[in-house]
Design an enzyme around this catalytic site. Structure first.
Site, PDB file in Angstrom:
ATOM      1  N   LYS A  49       4.205   0.239   9.777  1.00 30.16           N
ATOM      2  CA  LYS A  49       4.255   1.460   8.957  1.00 30.16           C
ATOM      3  C   LYS A  49       3.642   2.643   9.688  1.00 30.16           C
ATOM      4  CE  LYS A  49       3.106  -0.065   4.729  1.00 30.16           C
ATOM      5  NZ  LYS A  49       2.436   0.054   3.436  1.00 30.16           N
ATOM      6  N   GLU A  69       0.865  -1.166   0.000  1.00 29.81           N
ATOM      7  CA  GLU A  69       0.000   0.000   0.000  1.00 29.81           C
ATOM      8  C   GLU A  69       0.913   1.230   0.000  1.00 29.81           C
ATOM      9  OE1 GLU A  69      -2.805   0.373   3.242  1.00 29.81           O
ATOM     10  OE2 GLU A  69      -3.506   2.284   2.445  1.00 29.81           O
ATOM     11  N   ARG A 125       5.542 -12.791   9.695  1.00 29.16           N
ATOM     12  CA  ARG A 125       6.185 -11.487   9.468  1.00 29.16           C
ATOM     13  C   ARG A 125       7.587 -11.510  10.026  1.00 29.16           C
ATOM     14  NH1 ARG A 125       2.176  -7.557   8.922  1.00 29.16           N
ATOM     15  NH2 ARG A 125       3.614  -5.822   9.125  1.00 29.16           N
TER      16      ARG A 125
HETATM   17  P1  ATP Z   1       1.605  -2.295   8.165  1.00 29.29           P
HETATM   18  O1  ATP Z   1       0.811  -3.422   8.774  1.00 29.29           O
HETATM   19  O2  ATP Z   1       2.773  -1.856   8.969  1.00 29.29           O
HETATM   20  O3  ATP Z   1       0.757  -1.176   7.664  1.00 29.29           O
HETATM   21  P2  ATP Z   1       1.456  -3.707   5.763  1.00 29.29           P
HETATM   22  O4  ATP Z   1       1.704  -5.140   5.932  1.00 29.29           O
HETATM   23  O5  ATP Z   1       0.018  -3.321   5.718  1.00 29.29           O
HETATM   24  O6  ATP Z   1       2.252  -2.925   6.874  1.00 29.29           O
HETATM   25  P3  ATP Z   1       1.766  -3.421   2.988  1.00 29.29           P
HETATM   26  O7  ATP Z   1       2.235  -2.272   2.204  1.00 29.29           O
HETATM   27  O8  ATP Z   1       0.347  -3.815   2.874  1.00 29.29           O
HETATM   28  O9  ATP Z   1       2.149  -3.129   4.501  1.00 29.29           O
HETATM   29  O10 ATP Z   1       2.686  -4.678   2.734  1.00 29.29           O
HETATM   30  C1  ATP Z   1       2.972  -5.182   1.468  1.00 29.29           C
HETATM   31  C2  ATP Z   1       3.368  -6.616   1.598  1.00 29.29           C
HETATM   32  O11 ATP Z   1       4.504  -6.738   2.456  1.00 29.29           O
HETATM   33  C3  ATP Z   1       2.258  -7.436   2.206  1.00 29.29           C
HETATM   34  O12 ATP Z   1       2.116  -8.619   1.445  1.00 29.29           O
HETATM   35  C4  ATP Z   1       2.725  -7.736   3.584  1.00 29.29           C
HETATM   36  O13 ATP Z   1       2.259  -8.972   4.020  1.00 29.29           O
HETATM   37  C5  ATP Z   1       4.245  -7.714   3.442  1.00 29.29           C
HETATM   38  N1  ATP Z   1       4.860  -7.321   4.705  1.00 29.29           N
HETATM   39  C6  ATP Z   1       4.635  -6.198   5.401  1.00 29.29           C
HETATM   40  N2  ATP Z   1       5.332  -6.200   6.549  1.00 29.29           N
HETATM   41  C7  ATP Z   1       6.015  -7.357   6.594  1.00 29.29           C
HETATM   42  C8  ATP Z   1       6.912  -7.971   7.534  1.00 29.29           C
HETATM   43  N3  ATP Z   1       7.255  -7.375   8.670  1.00 29.29           N
HETATM   44  N4  ATP Z   1       7.434  -9.175   7.224  1.00 29.29           N
HETATM   45  C9  ATP Z   1       7.118  -9.776   6.078  1.00 29.29           C
HETATM   46  N5  ATP Z   1       6.284  -9.271   5.158  1.00 29.29           N
HETATM   47  C10 ATP Z   1       5.725  -8.088   5.402  1.00 29.29           C
HETATM   48 MG    MG Z   2      -1.336  -4.141   4.209  1.00 20.22          MG
END
Ligand code: ATP
Ligand code: MG
Length: 570
Positions: free
Chosen positions: A276, A39, A266
């Protein structure tokens, strides 16, 4: 090793094994298509790197594809700046999406049509409950929810209301479109989840003002995957409970393609955060200077700090992919950085806390250009010249009047030490200022000792130095962990994560003197400053106009020590 693993021998994991089985069974005609779906509401961080390496790595190794898809359904939090930074970071990490670059917003029209189909199938309805009433009706983990009074609206009425939602006839929050599933399901995600909400007055970075209704993530994600023909939709564990909903939308709409959602754990890293939302507040509240502040666990921050992309890929490969939650030690990441830099970073000398040394028997005005290898093991990296003259700087830490113990192999009053790549010097006198502070050493050198010990001469200590006349002034920024709690995100003391910020996460050294070869260092160039660590040239100049170097990582693992101390005090 399966036939699909490449020569880079990415270690296998449970997801790769599932894919191997799918290929063996000729599922999806043997095709493998993944996607990385960020995102654009912030910069990518080290956790995303794990997901990028996993998804793009599978795309490459199985000769399939990996799409870059922006999940852009929350326009009020998203920005073009984030879209651009994400593209830059994925490329910098070494991955290429080719032509496979999409936005979920590319599908807004199709998603709208799918929603109309759901209504027509009697599987979606327009609901007028407000947010608070929705919460009440939803029930809890232990109590079932109850049906909305609007649940039995006719298909005709729903179609009409949904069209009016799109046309902008209703205020924000007055109506939503909901899937009609089961308000008593033990899985709360299936209790008639919202699939469209009204958002007036936001300008979407891709679609401008053409929409006032926006689809929810769970609805958008599975359908975008299906539209793109994704075969394996890999996401993190918190989506495990959403998988029934992922499947429900695709089954109910009888889509041509039904990707398989697979969850993995994660990445969490000690002494840092990967949320984020929290990273955004570190930037917005001024706890760090910017998203690419070298202390940030963002890809942009790590790049600026000097982490090579291959070190981050190596790290992601070493930590592996599993379903169990764990927090990885910072030392694991830093060791990958050290290993990559040890191999590739040219050696230089830099004095971070200078102490002036006058070599009294060195002829005034004489300058010798010493030829010194750029790398001790790699001759192909060539040599540079290091000027030697009568006045030099050494580091304050490399001198003590009297050695405190036998381990102290540096310079002492009356003692000898070798100048790295140069002569042996002896300290004859200390010069103090009126306050009694040491400001200068008077030494003498032995001209017979250049580069080697003459027969019978034993000098154990070697210290780095820079010619005073030729050295260039610079600012060096030395970083420590950003938080002083191993899990600041989930500290059990109930305090806000910001109380765990390390007030000493950055030390600025403004009087550093670097060997002249560093004058032509370019932004992003990485070096080993001998005996000090690895450093990277920053894009910025200091407040006084000096070049700035960031310490990427120390020479040795200091985390092991921190952990030991923490264990002792615990
Ligand atoms: P946040 O929860 O902090 O807002 P997010 O997971 O929503 O982060 P996205 O931009 O949606 O952030 O993430 C893009 C991809 O990266 C998703 O498929 C997510 O599962 C993966 N991702 C995000 N954070 C992690 C992490 N700490 N470890 C592994 N994969 C991750
Ligand atoms: Mg997300």
């Amino acid at each position: 090793m399966s036939e699909h693993e490449t020569s880079t021998s990415t270690p296998s994991n449970f997801i790769r094994q599932m894919i191997d089985e799918d290929i063996a069974a000729n599922k999806n005609n043997g095709k493998v298509a993944t996607r990385f779906p960020p995102e654009p509401n912030g910069y990518l961080h080290i956790g995303h790197a794990k997901s990028i390496c996993l998804n793009f790595g599978i795309g490459e190794d199985y000769k399939g594809t990996c799409n870059l898809r922006f999940d852009d359904t929350n326009p009020h939090k998203e920005k073009l700046e984030f879209v651009e930074s994400i593209q830059k970071d994925v490329r910098w990490l070494g991955f290429d999406w080719g032509k496979q670059h999409y936005f979920a917003s590319d599908y807004f029209e199709q998603l709208y049509d799918f929603a109309v189909q759901l209504i027509q199938k009697g599987k979606a309805y327009v609901c007028d409950l407000n947010a608070e009433e929705m919460r009440e009706y939803r029930g809890t983990l232990t109590e079932p929810g109850k049906d909305s009074p609007y649940r039995e609206r006719s298909i005709v009425e729903n179609l009409e209301l949904f069209a009016k939602m799109r046309a902008g006839e209703f205020e924000d929050g007055t109506k939503v479109l909901r899937a009609k599933i089961d308000m008593t399901s033990p899985n709360i995600n299936l209790r008639d989840p919202t699939i469209y909400r009204i958002r007036h007055g936001v300008v979407h970075h891709q679609t401008g003002e053409s929409w006032v209704i926006y689809p929810m993530y769970d609805y958008t994600h599975c359908l975008s995957d299906s539209i793109e023909g994704i075969t394996h939709s890999i996401c993190t564990l918190e989506f495990e409970d959403h998988r029934p909903l992922y499947d429900w939308f695709l089954d109910t709409l009888e889509t041509a393609s039904h990707p398989q959602q697979i969850e993995f754990s994660r990445l969490s890293l000690q002494y840092t955060i990967t949320s984020k939302r929290k990273l955004t507040s570190l930037v917005d509240d001024g706890h760090v200077a910017s998203w690419d502040d070298p202390r940030m666990p963002t890809i942009a921050g790590m790049r600026r700090r000097g982490y090579p992309p291959e070190a981050i890929r190596d790290f992601c490969s070493r930590i592996g992919v599993t379903k169990s939650e764990n927090t990885v030690e910072m030392g694991v990441l830093e060791n990958c950085v050290r290993e990559a830099l040890n191999e590739h970073a040219p050696r230089r000398m830099a004095v971070l806390n200078p102490l002036k040394v006058v070599i009294e028997n060195y002829p005034e005005g004489q300058v010798e250009q010493l030829q010194v290898a750029n790398h001790p093991q790699d001759e192909s990296m060539g040599k540079r010249e290091i000027p030697m003259s009568r006045e030099i700087f050494i580091d304050k830490d490399d001198f003590l009047e009297v050695a405190p113990n036998k381990k102290f192999k540096r310079l002492t009053l009356g003692g000898e030490v070798r100048l790295r790549n140069g002569y042996v010097i002896r300290c004859d006198e200390m010069i103090n200022n009126d306050n009694g502070d040491l400001i200068e050493l008077r030494c003498s050198y032995d001209p017979a000792t250049l580069g080697a010990n003459p027969e019978g001469r034993k000098v154990k200590g070697v210290i780095h130095w820079v010619s005073a006349e030729h050295g260039i002034k610079a600012e060096v920024r030395v970083y420590d962990r950003l938080f002083n709690h191993p899990t600041p995100d989930s500290a059990k003391d109930g305090q806000e994560y910001t109380v765990h910020l390390n007030p000493e996460s950055m030390a600025i050294l403004q009087d550093c003197v670097l060997e002249p070869a560093l004058a032509c260092a370019k932004q992003g160039d990485r070096f080993q400053f001998e005996r000090e660590g690895y450093f990277c040239k920053d894009p910025a100049v200091s407040a006084t106009g000096l070049p700035v170097f960031n310490r990427t990582v120390s020479l040795r693992d200091s985390w092991a020590k921190i952990e030991k101390e923490a264990a002792k005090s615990a």
